[in-house]
Design a protein around this motif. Sequence first.
Motif, PDB file in Angstrom:
ATOM      1  N   UNK A   1       0.820  -1.209   0.000  1.00  0.00           N
ATOM      2  CA  UNK A   1       0.000   0.000   0.000  1.00  0.00           C
ATOM      3  C   UNK A   1       0.857   1.264   0.000  1.00  0.00           C
ATOM      4  N   UNK A   2       1.966   1.220   0.716  1.00  0.00           N
ATOM      5  CA  UNK A   2       2.883   2.370   0.726  1.00  0.00           C
ATOM      6  C   UNK A   2       3.416   2.649  -0.672  1.00  0.00           C
ATOM      7  N   UNK A   3       3.742   1.594  -1.399  1.00  0.00           N
ATOM      8  CA  UNK A   3       4.247   1.743  -2.763  1.00  0.00           C
ATOM      9  C   UNK A   3       3.182   2.367  -3.668  1.00  0.00           C
ATOM     10  N   UNK A   4       1.933   1.934  -3.510  1.00  0.00           N
ATOM     11  CA  UNK A   4       0.853   2.519  -4.307  1.00  0.00           C
ATOM     12  C   UNK A   4       0.662   3.995  -3.963  1.00  0.00           C
ATOM     13  N   UNK A   5       0.759   4.323  -2.685  1.00  0.00           N
ATOM     14  CA  UNK A   5       0.636   5.732  -2.270  1.00  0.00           C
ATOM     15  C   UNK A   5       1.721   6.602  -2.897  1.00  0.00           C
ATOM     16  N   UNK A   6       2.923   6.076  -2.949  1.00  0.00           N
ATOM     17  CA  UNK A   6       4.048   6.838  -3.493  1.00  0.00           C
ATOM     18  C   UNK A   6       3.864   7.176  -4.970  1.00  0.00           C
ATOM     19  N   UNK A   7       3.080   6.354  -5.677  1.00  0.00           N
ATOM     20  CA  UNK A   7       2.878   6.575  -7.110  1.00  0.00           C
ATOM     21  C   UNK A   7       1.446   6.978  -7.432  1.00  0.00           C
ATOM     22  N   UNK A   8       0.697   7.388  -6.412  1.00  0.00           N
ATOM     23  CA  UNK A   8      -0.722   7.686  -6.601  1.00  0.00           C
ATOM     24  C   UNK A   8      -0.942   8.987  -7.367  1.00  0.00           C
ATOM     25  N   UNK A   9      -1.964   8.992  -8.232  1.00  0.00           N
ATOM     26  CA  UNK A   9      -2.407  10.209  -8.903  1.00  0.00           C
ATOM     27  C   UNK A   9      -3.396  10.975  -8.033  1.00  0.00           C
ATOM     28  N   UNK A  10      -3.776  10.367  -6.900  1.00  0.00           N
ATOM     29  CA  UNK A  10      -4.779  10.981  -6.015  1.00  0.00           C
ATOM     30  C   UNK A  10      -4.263  11.037  -4.576  1.00  0.00           C
ATOM     31  N   UNK A  11      -3.098  11.641  -4.348  1.00  0.00           N
ATOM     32  CA  UNK A  11      -2.520  11.632  -2.992  1.00  0.00           C
ATOM     33  C   UNK A  11      -3.359  12.377  -1.968  1.00  0.00           C
ATOM     34  N   UNK A  12      -4.087  13.401  -2.403  1.00  0.00           N
ATOM     35  CA  UNK A  12      -4.920  14.149  -1.454  1.00  0.00           C
ATOM     36  C   UNK A  12      -6.162  13.362  -1.053  1.00  0.00           C
ATOM     37  N   UNK A  13      -6.568  12.428  -1.891  1.00  0.00           N
ATOM     38  CA  UNK A  13      -7.739  11.606  -1.594  1.00  0.00           C
ATOM     39  C   UNK A  13      -7.331  10.398  -0.754  1.00  0.00           C
ATOM     40  N   UNK A  14      -6.265   9.719  -1.186  1.00  0.00           N
ATOM     41  CA  UNK A  14      -5.838   8.505  -0.480  1.00  0.00           C
ATOM     42  C   UNK A  14      -4.840   8.853   0.627  1.00  0.00           C
ATOM     43  N   UNK A  15      -5.363   9.488   1.649  1.00  0.00           N
ATOM     44  CA  UNK A  15      -4.552   9.819   2.817  1.00  0.00           C
ATOM     45  C   UNK A  15      -4.361   8.579   3.689  1.00  0.00           C
ATOM     46  N   UNK A  16      -3.445   8.670   4.629  1.00  0.00           N
ATOM     47  CA  UNK A  16      -3.235   7.555   5.558  1.00  0.00           C
ATOM     48  C   UNK A  16      -4.523   7.212   6.304  1.00  0.00           C
ATOM     49  N   UNK A  17      -5.261   8.255   6.689  1.00  0.00           N
ATOM     50  CA  UNK A  17      -6.493   8.032   7.452  1.00  0.00           C
ATOM     51  C   UNK A  17      -7.531   7.299   6.597  1.00  0.00           C
ATOM     52  N   UNK A  18      -7.674   7.697   5.317  1.00  0.00           N
ATOM     53  CA  UNK A  18      -8.654   7.038   4.452  1.00  0.00           C
ATOM     54  C   UNK A  18      -8.257   5.581   4.202  1.00  0.00           C
ATOM     55  N   UNK A  19      -6.982   5.348   3.997  1.00  0.00           N
ATOM     56  CA  UNK A  19      -6.528   3.977   3.757  1.00  0.00           C
ATOM     57  C   UNK A  19      -6.789   3.109   4.981  1.00  0.00           C
ATOM     58  N   UNK A  20      -6.552   3.659   6.162  1.00  0.00           N
ATOM     59  CA  UNK A  20      -6.791   2.885   7.379  1.00  0.00           C
ATOM     60  C   UNK A  20      -8.277   2.560   7.535  1.00  0.00           C
ATOM     61  N   UNK A  21      -9.142   3.553   7.233  1.00  0.00           N
ATOM     62  CA  UNK A  21     -10.584   3.302   7.305  1.00  0.00           C
ATOM     63  C   UNK A  21     -10.994   2.231   6.294  1.00  0.00           C
ATOM     64  N   UNK A  22     -10.406   2.296   5.127  1.00  0.00           N
ATOM     65  CA  UNK A  22     -10.744   1.326   4.090  1.00  0.00           C
ATOM     66  C   UNK A  22     -10.278  -0.066   4.464  1.00  0.00           C
ATOM     67  N   UNK A  23      -9.098  -0.181   5.055  1.00  0.00           N
ATOM     68  CA  UNK A  23      -8.608  -1.481   5.517  1.00  0.00           C
ATOM     69  C   UNK A  23      -9.572  -2.085   6.540  1.00  0.00           C
TER      70      UNK A  23
END
Length: 467
Positions: free
Chosen positions: A345-367
Motif C-alpha cells: 500500500x505504501x508503494x501505491x501511495x508513493x505513485x498515486x495520482x490521487x494523494x490528497x484523496x488517499x490519505x493515511x487516514x482514508x486507507x486505514x478506514x478502508x482497511x
Amino acid sequence: MTKLAVENFSFRYREDGPEDLKQINWAPTPGSFNLLIGSSGSGKSTLLKAMTGLLPQFGGAITTGQITLDDLPIATVAPFERAKRFALLFQNPSRQFAMATPADQITFALENIQTDASLIPEQVATALAAVDISTLANQKLMTLSGGEKQKVALATILALGSEYILLDEPFANVDPHARHELMHLLKTLQIEYGKTIIVADHDFSGYTTLVDEVYQLSNHQLTQTDASVLNACITANPFFPAPSRNNLSPLALIDVRIDMAGRNLLQSANFALPAGQLGLLSGVNGSGKSTLFAAITHQRSYQGTITWQGQDSQKIKLKQWAQLVGLVFQDALDQFVALTVADELTLSQQHSHLPDYWTDARIQRTLTQLDLAEHTNANVYQLSGGQQKKLQVLSMLIMGQPVLLLDEPLAGLDMDSMHQVLDLIQTSLRDNQMSALMISHQRIGLKPYVDYEISLHERHLDTGGTQ
C-alpha cells in the motif's frame, strides 16, 4: 475405500500468530458430495491443503491433533500414493501447471503416479473430452483464458482417478454454462464412480440438488450446517442496460481486431468507454475478454486504433499510458511487488495520482471496511485468496488512473466481501470521476453497482448498438 479423518486438528501459519484452524474434527463420508463454505480468510483453503498433506510440509505448523489416511498420519504416506487417493484443484489453477500444454500436463500427472505408459494417451484424451476441451489439447497453457485453465486443472484431476476430489473455488473464473456442466460432472463422478467430492465455494448457486452435506468454517472452527442455508442465497441473475453514449471518457476503440495463437478473437470493435461509470464485460470462457484488456493496456498486439482524447495511444509512451489506464490482473499474486500488506500500500501511495484523496487516514478506514486492518504486517502470500483480491483492488484504486480495467476482481469472494469490494470501487469512481470496466462471471449481487453491460460474443463486441 480410503478413510480420511481430521482429528482435533489445529494449525497456524506464523509461530507467533493466531491459530488459522482450531480443533477441527471431520471424517467425510466416503462417496459423498460435500460443500465447504465460509467467509474469506476463514481457513477453507488451509484445511484443504492440510487434508492433502501440503501443509505443514510447505508452511506453518500443526499445534494440536492430526490428519490420518487409513489410520496413518498423512505425512508418512508417500506423495505419489497420496496423489492416487487425493486430488486437489487449487484456487489458482496456474499454480499447479508444470508443462506447456494441457496434454503434456495431464501426461506428466499420470507419469507421476506411475501409470502404465501404454494407457496414458487414452486417459489423456478421455479426461480432455470429459470437460469439453479436446480442441485445446496442444494449445500453450499460457495462451488460455482463466476459465479454460480451470478446466485443464479439473481434467488433470479426473485423469488421476483419485478417490477424494478436493476443489478450492473451482468455478471462480468459469462462465455459468460451463459451471453447470462441471458441477454435474462432479455429481456423476460421485454417483457412478463412488468418488468423494469436497468443494470449497462462496457461490452457492446450483448446489441445492447436488450436495449431501454442508460444512461451515467460522472463527476458524468447523461445524456441519443445514443445506437450507444455500436457499437463502438464490436470486435471479440481473441484466444491465447498454452503455451510455453521452458523457464519454477519453478512451475509445476504433475498428480494433485481435488475433492470438492463430485464432481471431475480436473483429472490428468500436466502443467508447462511458465516463465515471462501472461497466460489466461479459462473455463465455475463451471469448477473449482478458486478451482485450491486455490489448487496451498495450500488453498484447492488435490491429485498429485505441485512442485517448482522439490521439492514437500507440503514440503515447508506454510509461505514460500505464498512468492513464490501469489493469487489475486476474491473478492477484501477479500484481504484488512488495512482501507485506503495508509495503504494498505504501508503494501505491508513493505513485498515486490521487494523494490528497488517499490519505493515511482514508486507507486505514478502508482497511477496516475490508477486514484487512489486522493484516497490515502480514506477508501478502500468506493471505487467503479473498484477502489478496481485496488488497489488490485497493492497491490499484490508490494508484488512481483515470481508467481502470478489472479482470475477475470478485472471483473467490464471499457475498459480504464482494459487496465490500464493489462499495469501494463505486465510491472511488464517484468521488474521483474515474471510469472502470470489469470482467466477472458472477452476476448475482451486482445490480446496485453496475451501470451498463457489453458482451464479447462470437468475436464481436455487443454494445447494444453502434457507438
